[in-house]
Motif scaffolding. Structure first.
Motif: not given
Length: 165
Positions: A1-23, A62-67
């Motif tokens: 298995m390839i362990k993955v972490a997904i990091l969304t970078v978004s001011d509006k997403g972080f503040r809850g002003e936009r729903i993160d649909t990209t991740s 220690k994930v294998d992949l960060v997107l």
């Protein structure tokens, strides 16, 4: 298995002003038989916050992949490539080159992407666009090579040459 972490970078997403649909869109593209999503996080467009999460994903989880997704454009707040370059030990220029080349077939705006990819310890980090469509299109470009690249990074494969070469 390839362990993955997904990091969304978004001011509006972080503040809850936009729903993160990209991740979610990224997660849907990754075959669950190959990729295990370990964590999905949202951070604001702040270089120190991005760096902190990238380091945590690589060094602690220690994930294998960060997107990552978001923060790769021309805005003054777009600092994801800078944060990525600050934490990686090696750049992998072929990945964003391939993504931009393929994306240019779809839109001339692809040349405006500042996305980078690199390696920190045993983790590959890839910057993707912030839009679900752009992130999925770019991820699909690199997916055919990702598994093999990560196997090499983890020491599970040793050759890049194809059998018919």
């Amino acid at each position: 298995m390839i362990k993955v972490a997904i990091l969304t970078v978004s001011d509006k997403g972080f503040r809850g002003e936009r729903i993160d649909t990209t991740s979610s869109a990224i997660k849907e593209v990754l075959d669950p038989a190959i990729y295990s999503i370990e964590e999905i996080r949202i951070v604001p467009d702040e270089i120190e916050d991005i760096k902190r999460e990238l380091v945590r994903f690589c060094d602690e989880l220690k994930v294998d992949l960060v997107l990552t997704n978001g923060g790769t454009g021309f805005s003054k707040r777009d600092v994801t490539p800078e944060a990525t370059m600050a934490v990686v030990e090696k750049l992998v220029p072929g990945i964003p080159e391939a993504m931009r080349a393929k994306s240019l077939e779809i839109t001339p705006h692809a040349m405006l992407s500042r996305a980078v990819a690199g390696i920190r310890k045993s983790t590959l980090i890839i910057n993707l666009p912030g839009s679900p469509k752009g992130a999925v299109e770019n991820l699909n470009v690199v997916l055919p090579a990702l598994k093999h690249g990560i196997e090499i990074l983890k020491g599970e494969a040793s050759e890049c040459a194809r059998k018919d070469d």
